[in-house]
Enzyme design. Sequence first.
Site, short mmCIF file in Angstrom:
data_model
loop_
_atom_site.label_atom_id
_atom_site.label_comp_id
_atom_site.label_asym_id
_atom_site.label_seq_id
_atom_site.Cartn_x
_atom_site.Cartn_y
_atom_site.Cartn_z
CD GLU A 42 -2.99 -1.03 0.27
OE1 GLU A 42 -3.17 0.06 -0.29
OE2 GLU A 42 -3.67 -2.05 0.03
NE ARG A 83 -17.81 -3.04 1.58
CZ ARG A 83 -17.91 -4.35 1.81
NH1 ARG A 83 -19.08 -4.94 1.83
NH2 ARG A 83 -16.83 -5.08 1.99
CB CYS A 91 -6.58 -3.03 6.32
SG CYS A 91 -6.81 -4.80 6.51
CG HIS A 133 -4.71 -5.12 1.68
ND1 HIS A 133 -4.89 -3.75 1.67
CD2 HIS A 133 -5.55 -5.60 2.65
CE1 HIS A 133 -5.79 -3.43 2.60
NE2 HIS A 133 -6.20 -4.52 3.20
#
Length: 209
Positions: A82, A92, A145, A171
Site C-alpha cells: 500500500e 461498510r 486495515c 494486502h
Amino acid sequence: MAIDVLLTGFEPFAGAATNESWEAVRGAAPQLREHGLVVAAVELPVEFGRAGDLLAGAVREHHPRLVVAVGLAAGRRGITPERVAINVRDARIPDNAGASPVDEPVVPGGPVGHFTVLPIKAMVAALSEEGVPGSVSQTAGTYVCNDVFYRLQHLLAADTSLTGIRGGFVHVPAAEVIDAVTASRALALLVRVALDTPTDLERAGGTEH
Ligand code: PCA
C-alpha cells in the site's frame, strides 16, 4: 530488546474461518528466522482503535527495524503493498466488536494521509521476478486495515523515540488467488527486500483510469 522485524496479521472477520493475512505472517516468520532475523508476529483483532493500540504497543515493546502489517483484501488479484494511509474510518460492515464508524477520523486532528516508508516499487519488482502477481495499491480502503496502517505511519512519524523504524502495510488476496504457501514465501521475500532496500526504485507504479 530491539528486534529485526515485527509482522502483524488479522484474525478472521466477516464470517470467515481463517484470515489469509495471519496465515501468511505465520508462515513467513519461521522462514525469516532461518535467515537469522529476529522476528515477532502478532495477530490483531479486526476492531477499529484496539487493533492500532495493540500494534503501537508491540512497536514500543519490540522496537523493530521494520514493521510490516498485513491484511486480507479479498477482491484483489495479487499481493499489493500500500502506498498511502488516509485519516478516515468508513465501515461498510461492522468490525468484530460491532462498531461501524462512518466518516470519522482515525486520529482526530491528524494529517489527511501518511505515505508508506517501505520501498513498494522494489517490493513489487521482486514479486514479479518470482512470478507472483502483485502491484502497488493506491488505497488500503477505509476499514480496519487502513485504520491500523494510518496508526502505524502516524506513530512512526510523530514519536521521535521511534525514529528510524520503517513501516508499512501489505494486502494479500484470498487463498483462491494466491495459496497460503506462496503468500507466506512472497511475504518473507518482501520483508527481506524491504530490509535490504534503503531507497526505492524509481519506476512507475500508477494505475490507469
Ligand atoms: N482485512 C480488512 C480488515 C482485516 C483484514 O484482514 C481490511 O482490508 O480492512
